[in-house]
Design a protein around this motif. Structure first.
Motif, PDB file in Angstrom:
ATOM      1  N   GLU A 177      45.154  37.930  35.100  1.00 28.02           N
ATOM      2  CA  GLU A 177      44.007  37.026  35.149  1.00 28.02           C
ATOM      3  C   GLU A 177      43.226  37.157  36.451  1.00 28.02           C
ATOM      4  N   TRP A 178      43.845  37.790  37.433  1.00 29.72           N
ATOM      5  CA  TRP A 178      43.190  37.984  38.733  1.00 29.72           C
ATOM      6  C   TRP A 178      42.208  39.146  38.725  1.00 29.72           C
ATOM      7  N   ASN A 181      38.644  39.606  40.694  1.00 23.21           N
ATOM      8  CA  ASN A 181      38.422  38.519  41.644  1.00 23.21           C
ATOM      9  C   ASN A 181      37.662  38.970  42.890  1.00 23.21           C
ATOM     10  N   PHE A 182      38.169  40.022  43.527  1.00 26.53           N
ATOM     11  CA  PHE A 182      37.632  40.449  44.810  1.00 26.53           C
ATOM     12  C   PHE A 182      36.228  41.021  44.641  1.00 26.53           C
ATOM     13  N   THR A 184      34.069  40.265  42.421  1.00 21.54           N
ATOM     14  CA  THR A 184      33.133  39.175  42.143  1.00 21.54           C
ATOM     15  C   THR A 184      32.825  38.367  43.401  1.00 21.54           C
ATOM     16  N   ALA A 185      33.847  38.075  44.196  1.00 18.74           N
ATOM     17  CA  ALA A 185      33.666  37.219  45.367  1.00 18.74           C
ATOM     18  C   ALA A 185      33.057  37.954  46.556  1.00 18.74           C
ATOM     19  N   ASN A 190      33.838  45.186  48.696  1.00 20.37           N
ATOM     20  CA  ASN A 190      34.428  45.957  47.602  1.00 20.37           C
ATOM     21  C   ASN A 190      33.673  47.268  47.394  1.00 20.37           C
ATOM     22  N   ASP A 271      42.501  41.874  44.544  1.00 17.13           N
ATOM     23  CA  ASP A 271      42.288  40.861  43.515  1.00 17.13           C
ATOM     24  C   ASP A 271      43.373  39.782  43.548  1.00 17.13           C
ATOM     25  N   ALA A 274      43.054  37.488  46.444  1.00 14.80           N
ATOM     26  CA  ALA A 274      41.899  36.589  46.312  1.00 14.80           C
ATOM     27  C   ALA A 274      42.082  35.546  45.220  1.00 14.80           C
ATOM     28  N   GLU A 275      43.243  35.552  44.540  1.00 16.26           N
ATOM     29  CA  GLU A 275      43.487  34.603  43.454  1.00 16.26           C
ATOM     30  C   GLU A 275      43.835  33.224  44.047  1.00 16.26           C
ATOM     31  N   SER A 277      44.773  30.381  42.762  1.00 13.43           N
ATOM     32  CA  SER A 277      45.844  29.575  42.164  1.00 13.43           C
ATOM     33  C   SER A 277      47.236  30.062  42.543  1.00 13.43           C
ATOM     34  N   LYS A 283      51.892  35.573  45.071  1.00 13.06           N
ATOM     35  CA  LYS A 283      51.124  36.790  45.336  1.00 13.06           C
ATOM     36  C   LYS A 283      52.060  37.960  45.626  1.00 13.06           C
TER      37      LYS A 283
END
Length: 368
Positions: A177-178, A181-182, A184-185, A190, A271, A274-275, A277, A283
């Motif tokens: 699900e991660w 992430n990186f 996008t943020a 990246n 990623d 950067a998650e 949750s 991690k």
């Protein structure tokens, strides 16, 4: 993980071994050993011959590991820290350090969190260096044989080495699900990292020139294209070694897959780190789970995920060219411009282990 090979017998060795075992048990952690690159007369030929090109890599490894360290303590100020970090990275690109600091100095907290992954990355960076050296040293008359010997030595540490299977973008895009992430943020950082993945492969292709002067000219051109074009128009997808360096990848298809898997693992770590949750321990566990699925030791049993085709999950056109066996028995790696183009539906299915039964029209996922 890799283990140091000593050929000496110091006094009191049994006592030292007993102490080491007791200490490791008391700490409750894996042994933190290491191994050095294959001893050879060509070592460091690339740096000694093309210092500017060799130093041009240093900002890449700094960027990877320093980003992990920033994400060790995420918070509301992380975007600002990443913006300041990007400025620092671009300064290092313009004026790289003379020598590369080790990951333990760049990211001391992250390398303790994910020690095995840091070791796998460092071990693969050593193979990177050795192949650059082999392609640089004109005393070597059989570059293929020397390169294959270095790759075999690398693979002898099967728990640390990355797989020689052509996974393409599968683990990076479909691993959890991660995923994404990186990117996008922090799209600019990246993009710089993906630009360096292009840079690593482009240098290999330049070194394939057999004439030393032509080689130097091509290296200068690669650095100019990197700074003037690739860093200006940052890549939107992760480049594959086979698409950027087709001659190198034809000579060393296993290495092309190894380096693509290393680059995927770098992105996977970004990623996961950067998650929001995940706790630090979660991690660490997820990073190690993905590393375990990408190693050479487990490649005959691991089933790679399918590629999700929605949202921001993208791949290059040449990324759809799958590992292809030629009539000669040789393999073209994933992304090679002459490899077979696969239909999108093939990428959406999980990639089974080599021994698994498969329909006749689905080729083996990569070289062995």
């Amino acid at each position: 993980m890799p283990s140091v090979r000593f050929i000496r017998r110091p006094p009191g060795i049994l006592g030292l071994v007993a102490f080491a075992v007791a200490f490791a048990a008391a700490c409750g952690s894996a042994q933190r050993n290491g191994v050095y690159r294959l001893a050879a007369p060509y070592n460091f030929a690339f740096y000694d011959t093309h210092e500017e090109a060799a130093r041009s890599f240093y900002a890449a490894h700094f960027t990877h590991f320093a980003a992990y360290e920033i994400l060790m303590s995420p918070g509301e100020n992380t975007p600002r820290r990443m913006s300041e970090f990007e400025a620092q990275v671009r300064a290092y690109i313009a004026d790289p350090p003379k020598f590369e600091p080790p990951a333990e100095i760049i990211a001391p907290h992250w390398t303790r969190l994910a020690f095995e992954t840091a070791q796998s990355m460092d071990w693969t960076h050593m193979l990177h260096s050795q192949l650059y050296d082999i392609l640089t040293d004109d005393r070597i008359t059989d570059r293929r044989a020397a390169g294959e010997r270095a790759i075999a030595y690398y693979l002898s540490e099967a728990e640390a080495a990355f797989s020689t299977r052509g996974y393409g973008h599968r683990f990076m895009e479909g691993g959890g699900e991660w995923a994404g992430n990186f990117h996008t943020a922090y799209p600019d950082i990246n993009g710089i990292l993906w630009a360096y993945h292009w840079h690593h492969a482009a240098v290999y292709e330049a070194l394939m020139e057999t004439d030393p002067e032509r080689r130097r000219v091509e290296l200068d051109r690669v650095i100019d294209v990197f700074t003037d074009s690739v860093l200006v128009e940052l890549p939107h997808v992760m480049p594959l070694t086979g698409e950027v360096a087709p001659r190198f990848s034809r000579m060393f298809p296993a290495a092309a897959h190894i380096f693509d898997n290393l680059h995927m693992m770098h992105d996977v770590v970004n990623d996961i780190m950067a998650e929001p949750s995940y706790s630090p321990s979660a991690k660490a566990a997820e990073i190690e789970r993905l590393r375990g699925q990408m190693t050479y030791a487990g490649q005959d049993t691991v089933e790679a995920p399918g590629m999700p085709m929605g949202g921001d999950h993208r791949m290059s056109d040449r990324g759809m060219r799958v590992p292809t066996q030629l009539p000669t028995g040789e393999w073209l790696p994933q992304g090679h411009p002459e490899a077979r183009m696969a239909p999108m539906g093939e990428f959406m299915r999980p990639l089974p282990p080599p021994e698994s039964k498969r329909p006749a029209d689905v080729p083996e996922g990569g070289v062995r």
